[in-house]
Design an enzyme around this catalytic site. Sequence first.
Site, PDB file in Angstrom:
ATOM      1  N   LYS A  12       0.842  -1.202   0.000  1.00  0.00           N
ATOM      2  CA  LYS A  12       0.000   0.000   0.000  1.00  0.00           C
ATOM      3  C   LYS A  12       0.885   1.264   0.000  1.00  0.00           C
ATOM      4  O   LYS A  12       2.099   1.172   0.219  1.00  0.00           O
ATOM      5  CB  LYS A  12      -0.915  -0.028   1.225  1.00  0.00           C
ATOM      6  CG  LYS A  12      -1.911  -1.203   1.211  1.00  0.00           C
ATOM      7  CD  LYS A  12      -2.810  -1.144   2.438  1.00  0.00           C
ATOM      8  CE  LYS A  12      -3.769  -2.315   2.487  1.00  0.00           C
ATOM      9  NZ  LYS A  12      -4.628  -2.281   3.694  1.00  0.00           N
ATOM     10  N   TYR A  52     -12.156  -2.350  -2.930  1.00  0.00           N
ATOM     11  CA  TYR A  52     -12.648  -2.312  -1.553  1.00  0.00           C
ATOM     12  C   TYR A  52     -14.168  -2.191  -1.474  1.00  0.00           C
ATOM     13  O   TYR A  52     -14.701  -1.805  -0.432  1.00  0.00           O
ATOM     14  CB  TYR A  52     -11.977  -1.164  -0.788  1.00  0.00           C
ATOM     15  CG  TYR A  52     -10.590  -1.518  -0.283  1.00  0.00           C
ATOM     16  CD1 TYR A  52     -10.378  -2.641   0.527  1.00  0.00           C
ATOM     17  CD2 TYR A  52      -9.489  -0.729  -0.600  1.00  0.00           C
ATOM     18  CE1 TYR A  52      -9.119  -2.968   0.992  1.00  0.00           C
ATOM     19  CE2 TYR A  52      -8.218  -1.058  -0.138  1.00  0.00           C
ATOM     20  CZ  TYR A  52      -8.045  -2.175   0.658  1.00  0.00           C
ATOM     21  OH  TYR A  52      -6.791  -2.501   1.126  1.00  0.00           O
ATOM     22  N   PHE A  60     -14.864   3.676   7.787  1.00  0.00           N
ATOM     23  CA  PHE A  60     -13.509   4.025   7.338  1.00  0.00           C
ATOM     24  C   PHE A  60     -13.363   4.000   5.820  1.00  0.00           C
ATOM     25  O   PHE A  60     -12.282   4.245   5.296  1.00  0.00           O
ATOM     26  CB  PHE A  60     -12.474   3.085   7.968  1.00  0.00           C
ATOM     27  CG  PHE A  60     -12.707   1.614   7.714  1.00  0.00           C
ATOM     28  CD1 PHE A  60     -12.312   1.019   6.530  1.00  0.00           C
ATOM     29  CD2 PHE A  60     -13.348   0.829   8.665  1.00  0.00           C
ATOM     30  CE1 PHE A  60     -12.530  -0.328   6.289  1.00  0.00           C
ATOM     31  CE2 PHE A  60     -13.564  -0.531   8.434  1.00  0.00           C
ATOM     32  CZ  PHE A  60     -13.160  -1.101   7.242  1.00  0.00           C
ATOM     33  N   ARG A  88      -1.249 -14.621   3.676  1.00  0.00           N
ATOM     34  CA  ARG A  88      -1.906 -13.982   4.830  1.00  0.00           C
ATOM     35  C   ARG A  88      -1.091 -14.191   6.106  1.00  0.00           C
ATOM     36  O   ARG A  88      -1.045 -13.319   6.967  1.00  0.00           O
ATOM     37  CB  ARG A  88      -3.320 -14.548   5.017  1.00  0.00           C
ATOM     38  CG  ARG A  88      -4.274 -14.268   3.867  1.00  0.00           C
ATOM     39  CD  ARG A  88      -4.903 -12.912   3.922  1.00  0.00           C
ATOM     40  NE  ARG A  88      -5.815 -12.744   5.034  1.00  0.00           N
ATOM     41  CZ  ARG A  88      -6.586 -11.660   5.187  1.00  0.00           C
ATOM     42  NH1 ARG A  88      -6.533 -10.670   4.301  1.00  0.00           N
ATOM     43  NH2 ARG A  88      -7.382 -11.549   6.219  1.00  0.00           N
ATOM     44  N   THR A  94      -4.626  -7.679  10.808  1.00  0.00           N
ATOM     45  CA  THR A  94      -4.973  -6.384  10.211  1.00  0.00           C
ATOM     46  C   THR A  94      -4.370  -5.202  10.968  1.00  0.00           C
ATOM     47  O   THR A  94      -3.833  -4.277  10.369  1.00  0.00           O
ATOM     48  CB  THR A  94      -6.505  -6.230  10.142  1.00  0.00           C
ATOM     49  OG1 THR A  94      -7.042  -7.366   9.454  1.00  0.00           O
ATOM     50  CG2 THR A  94      -6.902  -4.968   9.411  1.00  0.00           C
ATOM     51  N   ARG A 105       3.213  -6.945   9.054  1.00  0.00           N
ATOM     52  CA  ARG A 105       2.551  -5.910   9.867  1.00  0.00           C
ATOM     53  C   ARG A 105       3.074  -5.918  11.300  1.00  0.00           C
ATOM     54  O   ARG A 105       3.176  -4.874  11.945  1.00  0.00           O
ATOM     55  CB  ARG A 105       1.038  -6.122   9.832  1.00  0.00           C
ATOM     56  CG  ARG A 105       0.409  -5.767   8.474  1.00  0.00           C
ATOM     57  CD  ARG A 105      -0.996  -6.313   8.375  1.00  0.00           C
ATOM     58  NE  ARG A 105      -1.723  -5.860   7.189  1.00  0.00           N
ATOM     59  CZ  ARG A 105      -2.860  -6.393   6.791  1.00  0.00           C
ATOM     60  NH1 ARG A 105      -3.411  -7.407   7.475  1.00  0.00           N
ATOM     61  NH2 ARG A 105      -3.479  -5.935   5.717  1.00  0.00           N
ATOM     62  N   ASN A 115      -1.601  -0.153   7.254  1.00  0.00           N
ATOM     63  CA  ASN A 115      -1.091  -1.486   7.611  1.00  0.00           C
ATOM     64  C   ASN A 115      -0.269  -2.114   6.491  1.00  0.00           C
ATOM     65  O   ASN A 115      -0.114  -3.331   6.423  1.00  0.00           O
ATOM     66  CB  ASN A 115      -2.212  -2.389   8.106  1.00  0.00           C
ATOM     67  CG  ASN A 115      -3.245  -2.681   7.037  1.00  0.00           C
ATOM     68  OD1 ASN A 115      -3.093  -2.268   5.890  1.00  0.00           O
ATOM     69  ND2 ASN A 115      -4.273  -3.405   7.388  1.00  0.00           N
ATOM     70  N   HIS A 118      -1.737  -5.466   1.449  1.00  0.00           N
ATOM     71  CA  HIS A 118      -2.996  -6.198   1.274  1.00  0.00           C
ATOM     72  C   HIS A 118      -2.695  -7.597   0.747  1.00  0.00           C
ATOM     73  O   HIS A 118      -1.784  -7.772  -0.056  1.00  0.00           O
ATOM     74  CB  HIS A 118      -3.895  -5.483   0.258  1.00  0.00           C
ATOM     75  CG  HIS A 118      -5.036  -6.319  -0.207  1.00  0.00           C
ATOM     76  ND1 HIS A 118      -6.226  -6.395   0.484  1.00  0.00           N
ATOM     77  CD2 HIS A 118      -5.163  -7.159  -1.272  1.00  0.00           C
ATOM     78  CE1 HIS A 118      -7.035  -7.238  -0.150  1.00  0.00           C
ATOM     79  NE2 HIS A 118      -6.413  -7.726  -1.215  1.00  0.00           N
ATOM     80  N   GLU A 129      -9.684 -10.240  -7.490  1.00  0.00           N
ATOM     81  CA  GLU A 129      -8.672  -9.183  -7.363  1.00  0.00           C
ATOM     82  C   GLU A 129      -7.586  -9.321  -8.436  1.00  0.00           C
ATOM     83  O   GLU A 129      -7.109  -8.319  -8.973  1.00  0.00           O
ATOM     84  CB  GLU A 129      -8.069  -9.208  -5.956  1.00  0.00           C
ATOM     85  CG  GLU A 129      -9.063  -8.726  -4.907  1.00  0.00           C
ATOM     86  CD  GLU A 129      -8.641  -8.963  -3.465  1.00  0.00           C
ATOM     87  OE1 GLU A 129      -9.444  -8.644  -2.560  1.00  0.00           O
ATOM     88  OE2 GLU A 129      -7.527  -9.462  -3.221  1.00  0.00           O
TER      89      GLU A 129
HETATM   90  P1  DAT Z   1      -7.218  -7.127   5.875  1.00  0.00           P
HETATM   91  O1  DAT Z   1      -6.473  -6.085   5.069  1.00  0.00           O
HETATM   92  O2  DAT Z   1      -6.373  -7.653   6.995  1.00  0.00           O
HETATM   93  O3  DAT Z   1      -7.812  -8.214   5.021  1.00  0.00           O
HETATM   94  P2  DAT Z   1      -9.928  -6.080   6.113  1.00  0.00           P
HETATM   95  O4  DAT Z   1     -10.229  -6.774   4.827  1.00  0.00           O
HETATM   96  O5  DAT Z   1     -10.826  -6.355   7.277  1.00  0.00           O
HETATM   97  O6  DAT Z   1      -8.417  -6.363   6.587  1.00  0.00           O
HETATM   98  O7  DAT Z   1      -9.943  -4.512   5.881  1.00  0.00           O
HETATM   99  C1  DAT Z   1      -9.423  -3.969   4.687  1.00  0.00           C
HETATM  100  C2  DAT Z   1      -8.620  -2.744   5.031  1.00  0.00           C
HETATM  101  O8  DAT Z   1      -9.456  -1.737   5.562  1.00  0.00           O
HETATM  102  C3  DAT Z   1      -7.560  -2.986   6.115  1.00  0.00           C
HETATM  103  O9  DAT Z   1      -6.363  -3.510   5.585  1.00  0.00           O
HETATM  104  C4  DAT Z   1      -7.389  -1.612   6.684  1.00  0.00           C
HETATM  105  C5  DAT Z   1      -8.771  -1.015   6.573  1.00  0.00           C
HETATM  106  N1  DAT Z   1      -9.511  -1.160   7.828  1.00  0.00           N
HETATM  107  C6  DAT Z   1     -10.107  -2.273   8.292  1.00  0.00           C
HETATM  108  N2  DAT Z   1     -10.693  -2.068   9.475  1.00  0.00           N
HETATM  109  C7  DAT Z   1     -10.461  -0.768   9.763  1.00  0.00           C
HETATM  110  C8  DAT Z   1     -10.806   0.078  10.852  1.00  0.00           C
HETATM  111  N3  DAT Z   1     -11.520  -0.370  11.897  1.00  0.00           N
HETATM  112  N4  DAT Z   1     -10.383   1.356  10.806  1.00  0.00           N
HETATM  113  C9  DAT Z   1      -9.665   1.842   9.775  1.00  0.00           C
HETATM  114  N5  DAT Z   1      -9.308   1.099   8.707  1.00  0.00           N
HETATM  115  C10 DAT Z   1      -9.704  -0.186   8.705  1.00  0.00           C
HETATM  116 MG    MG Z   2      -9.300  -8.094   3.545  1.00  0.00          MG
END
Ligand code: DAT
Ligand code: MG
Length: 151
Positions: A12, A52, A60, A88, A94, A105, A115, A118, A129
């Site tokens: 990212k 997304y 968010f 992963r 996350t 991470r 973070n 992805h 994707e």
């Molecule tokens: P991951 O990237 O571990 O698969 P995710 O799919 O739940 O996590 O979320 C996608 C992205 O969205 C994540 O990398 C960062 C952002 N994100 C997730 N939860 C968040 C939160 N509570 N506040 C801010 N950003 C968030």
């Molecule tokens: Mg995800």
Amino acid sequence: MSDMQTTFVMVKPDGVQRGLVGEIIKRFERKGLKLVGLKSIIPSEELAEEHYGVHKERPFYNGLIGFITSGPVVAMAWSGIDAISVARIIIGATNGREAIPGTIRGDFGMDIGFNLIHGSDGEDTASSELALWFPEGTMEWNRDIEGWVYE
Ligand code: DAT
Ligand code: MG
């Protein structure tokens, strides 16, 4: 089940800004995953929104789209047995503050939004994707060391 898979991984904008691209690629490479796609782009809003879309209703979401489109990302495709879950595990939880040291991470992150990276979370998301970020397809190639990675 042990299946040959290809997964989508993206450094990212925070990972690029912090100069962690090489460090991150190194971890996938030395693990034994095979690189089958790589490019650096500044994602368009359309691309970010499609990627997304599942988070559209989350509070968010707007910040996430603004962040992902803020600068270059490094999009990658990595292949291997169980590549989706392997990636992963390399990436970690996350929230960087909760991610285990030894993961990307866990070693480099202190935030949930910033973070660094992805990784696709399942077979369906991996294929959608990959189609989204690599519409031209990924590479087919034979790696000479394959016989030293898998018994
Ligand atoms: P991951 O990237 O571990 O698969 P995710 O799919 O739940 O996590 O979320 C996608 C992205 O969205 C994540 O990398 C960062 C952002 N994100 C997730 N939860 C968040 C939160 N509570 N506040 C801010 N950003 C968030
Ligand atoms: Mg995800």
